[in-house]
Write a protein that holds these residues in place. Structure first.
Motif, PDB file in Angstrom:
ATOM      1  N   ARG A   1      -2.965   3.405  -2.011  1.00 39.84           N
ATOM      2  CA  ARG A   1      -4.003   2.947  -1.073  1.00 39.84           C
ATOM      3  C   ARG A   1      -5.201   2.354  -1.809  1.00 39.84           C
ATOM      4  O   ARG A   1      -5.747   1.332  -1.415  1.00 39.84           O
ATOM      5  CB  ARG A   1      -4.485   4.109  -0.207  1.00 39.84           C
ATOM      6  CG  ARG A   1      -3.430   5.093   0.255  1.00 39.84           C
ATOM      7  CD  ARG A   1      -2.312   4.474   1.040  1.00 39.84           C
ATOM      8  NE  ARG A   1      -1.487   5.515   1.656  1.00 39.84           N
ATOM      9  CZ  ARG A   1      -0.279   5.283   2.144  1.00 39.84           C
ATOM     10  NH1 ARG A   1       0.246   4.073   2.064  1.00 39.84           N
ATOM     11  NH2 ARG A   1       0.416   6.252   2.703  1.00 39.84           N
TER      12      ARG A   1
ATOM     13  N   PRO B   1      -4.688   0.861   4.679  1.00 41.79           N
ATOM     14  CA  PRO B   1      -4.809   1.759   3.514  1.00 41.79           C
ATOM     15  C   PRO B   1      -5.886   2.831   3.645  1.00 41.79           C
ATOM     16  O   PRO B   1      -5.667   3.969   3.215  1.00 41.79           O
ATOM     17  CB  PRO B   1      -5.123   0.790   2.368  1.00 41.79           C
ATOM     18  CG  PRO B   1      -4.538  -0.501   2.783  1.00 41.79           C
ATOM     19  CD  PRO B   1      -4.697  -0.545   4.269  1.00 41.79           C
TER      20      PRO B   1
ATOM     21  N   TRP C   1      -5.028   6.637   3.616  1.00 41.75           N
ATOM     22  CA  TRP C   1      -5.566   7.527   2.584  1.00 41.75           C
ATOM     23  C   TRP C   1      -6.144   8.789   3.209  1.00 41.75           C
ATOM     24  O   TRP C   1      -5.906   9.902   2.719  1.00 41.75           O
ATOM     25  CB  TRP C   1      -6.656   6.806   1.772  1.00 41.75           C
ATOM     26  CG  TRP C   1      -7.338   7.733   0.808  1.00 41.75           C
ATOM     27  CD1 TRP C   1      -6.934   8.038  -0.453  1.00 41.75           C
ATOM     28  CD2 TRP C   1      -8.515   8.522   1.050  1.00 41.75           C
ATOM     29  NE1 TRP C   1      -7.778   8.961  -1.016  1.00 41.75           N
ATOM     30  CE2 TRP C   1      -8.764   9.278  -0.131  1.00 41.75           C
ATOM     31  CE3 TRP C   1      -9.385   8.657   2.129  1.00 41.75           C
ATOM     32  CZ2 TRP C   1      -9.841  10.160  -0.239  1.00 41.75           C
ATOM     33  CZ3 TRP C   1     -10.456   9.544   2.024  1.00 41.75           C
ATOM     34  CH2 TRP C   1     -10.686  10.277   0.855  1.00 41.75           C
TER      35      TRP C   1
ATOM     36  N   GLU D   1      -6.060   9.862  -4.951  1.00 33.99           N
ATOM     37  CA  GLU D   1      -4.870   9.950  -4.111  1.00 33.99           C
ATOM     38  C   GLU D   1      -3.986  11.109  -4.543  1.00 33.99           C
ATOM     39  O   GLU D   1      -3.930  11.440  -5.738  1.00 33.99           O
ATOM     40  CB  GLU D   1      -4.069   8.650  -4.194  1.00 33.99           C
ATOM     41  CG  GLU D   1      -4.815   7.440  -3.677  1.00 33.99           C
ATOM     42  CD  GLU D   1      -3.906   6.224  -3.583  1.00 33.99           C
ATOM     43  OE1 GLU D   1      -2.970   6.245  -2.762  1.00 33.99           O
ATOM     44  OE2 GLU D   1      -4.130   5.267  -4.330  1.00 33.99           O
TER      45      GLU D   1
ATOM     46  N   SER E   1       0.822  -1.206   0.000  1.00 35.39           N
ATOM     47  CA  SER E   1       0.000   0.000   0.000  1.00 35.39           C
ATOM     48  C   SER E   1       0.858   1.258   0.000  1.00 35.39           C
ATOM     49  O   SER E   1       0.537   2.239  -0.680  1.00 35.39           O
ATOM     50  CB  SER E   1      -0.925  -0.002   1.226  1.00 35.39           C
ATOM     51  OG  SER E   1      -1.589   1.220   1.357  1.00 35.39           O
TER      52      SER E   1
ATOM     53  N   ALA F   1       0.912   3.213   6.056  1.00 36.44           N
ATOM     54  CA  ALA F   1       0.147   1.963   6.060  1.00 36.44           C
ATOM     55  C   ALA F   1       0.950   0.834   6.698  1.00 36.44           C
ATOM     56  O   ALA F   1       0.392  -0.036   7.374  1.00 36.44           O
ATOM     57  CB  ALA F   1      -0.265   1.586   4.638  1.00 36.44           C
TER      58      ALA F   1
END
Length: 449
Positions: free
Chosen positions: A73, A117, A121, A210, A68, A374
């Motif tokens: 993510r 994740p 994020w 992202e 990740s 992560a």
């Protein structure tokens, strides 16, 4: 910043992801063991299925966290949903032991893939919009509350659906007959969970843009994972505060293992029959998740009232340890009074843990850089899982009575006391301006250098 949502929108999307991922898991809690039994599996076979789940999750925890951090993510979250979708369909419809075991292993893979994740994020997105000093605790608390609420609602719905299918014209029998026994009433909650997983995958792919990250091929991403994992394993040794968070996760794992291992037998003894004990356990589990949701929702308030996130963690874990000691003190007693005290203790375990969790993670995110966020969450999850497995094994060997409960309470109290040394100091204020760039942070790895 085009396409990157504002912090308030990111918070809503993070909460939605938490609900969509954990609702299917909640739907399996009540019917899973009964379904495996209906498929003809013995207790030894069921234990083997759960071992496949646990071992797969533990083995993949750090590599998937590293994936990740290196690959992104959104892709890993989608992979988690696909793994859970396949797992739920296999377990719901499978009749051979290998199918059921594979389904449980895939569920463990989904659990490992999902560990970190979504939260990473959210933190990445808020930092991209508002800088590394942005307030995180409220969003983390709402995500934890949403997770607990989804588990609570899923547990109730998963337990009620098979019962409802047996009422009136007995749709459950008709369903089984129409599918030659492939779909049982106990399969329906898992199939409903599989449908929710489809929605989860689509949402993860479309609603979680992202911040830009360096382009990476799959081969390059896989090559970067070992460095990320190695950095994650060194994380606790390089930062005392992160080490407290990881050890607190281990204490929580020990406590939850004891509660989950011993409560079903205790409810069966209280009601006088395994069936009615299972119903009571489902209700208690739902109440526990609800208490956890309330505790998580109150986490920011707890930090303000306590004066710092560290103090809030100390108080939350201390309250949870007190709940376990109450459960231990009433383990050998009968009657209404001890039962009420035991129920209070059960609620305190989840309430205190719920209040501590977001404050722990908010502190950790201020110490861990985006390149290893992560992975850090995966290390935290691994600490919880390994301590739960070890404590559960030890507790199962202890004589019935207060001692196993006291073991979990002692582990959680030790975790709480780790924070007593910081209880008299406030968390450092978030840096601002030019000083923000000099804020002390721990980057787990330097992939791409």
């Amino acid at each position: 910043m085009s396409g990157i949502p504002e912090p308030s929108a990111a918070r809503r999307r993070y909460v939605t992801v938490c609900v969509l991922f954990w609702l299917p898991i909640g739907l399996t809690i009540a019917p899973l063991i009964l379904l495996l039994t209906e498929r003809g599996m013995t207790l030894v076979g069921i234990a083997g299925c759960f071992a496949a789940h646990s071992l797969t999750a533990a083995a993949l925890e750090l590599p998937t966290g590293g994936l990740s951090d290196v690959l992104g993510r959104r892709a890993v979250l989608a992979a988690a949903g696909i793994a859970n979708l396949a797992a739920l369909v296999l377990v719901a419809l499978g009749t051979a032991p290998w199918q059921l075991g594979l389904g449980m292993a895939l569920m463990g893979a989904g659990r490992a893939l999902s560990s970190g994740p979504a939260e990473a994020w959210y933190v990445d997105t808020v930092h991209a919009r508002s800088g590394p000093g942005a307030e995180l605790r409220t969003g983390l608390a709402r995500g934890a509350s949403a997770t607990s609420a989804a588990l609570a609602g899923g547990t109730l719905l998963g337990g009620a659906l098979p019962w409802l299918l047996g009422l009136g014209p007995d749709l459950g029998d008709r369903l089984g007959g129409a599918t030659s026994g492939l779909v049982l009433p106990l399969s329906v909650p898992l199939l409903l969970g599989a449908a929710v997983e489809v929605a989860f995958v689509l949402y993860a792919l479309t609603a979680l843009p992202e911040p830009p990250r360096p382009a990476a091929t799959l081969r390059g991403a896989l090559r970067g994972i070992p460095a990320t994992v190695a950095g994650g394993l060194r994380l606790g040794g390089r930062d005392a505060l992160v080490r407290r968070v990881l050890l607190s996760a281990a204490g929580a794992g020990s406590a939850l293992a004891v509660v989950e291992l011993l409560t079903p037998g205790r409810t069966a003894a209280l009601t006088g029959a395994p069936e009615s004990g299972a119903v009571l356990f489902a209700l208690l589990a739902c109440a526990g998740f609800a208490c956890s949701a309330v505790g998580s929702h109150l986490a920011p308030l707890a930090a303000r009232l306590a004066g710092s996130g560290e103090r809030a963690v100390l108080i939350g874990l201390g309250a949870a340890a007190g709940g376990l000691f109450l459960l231990g003190a009433t383990a050998a007693a009968g009657g209404v009074g001890p039962a009420v005290l035991a129920a209070t203790g059960f609620g305190l375990v989840y309430l205190g843990r719920g209040a501590a969790g977001p404050n722990e993670n908010e502190l950790m995110h201020r110490r861990v850089g985006g390149s290893g966020r992560a992975t850090a969450l995966s290390v935290q999850s691994l600490a919880l899982q390994l301590s739960a497995a070890l404590t559960g094994s030890v507790a199962s060997l202890l004589p019935p009575g207060p001692l196993p409960w006291l073991l979990g309470g002692a582990a959680l109290l030790a975790a709480a006391l780790l924070w007593s040394g910081r209880g008299g100091r406030r968390s450092p204020a978030p840096p601002s301006g030019e000083d923000r760039q000099a804020s002390p942070r721990v980057d787990v790895c330097s992939v791409g250098e």
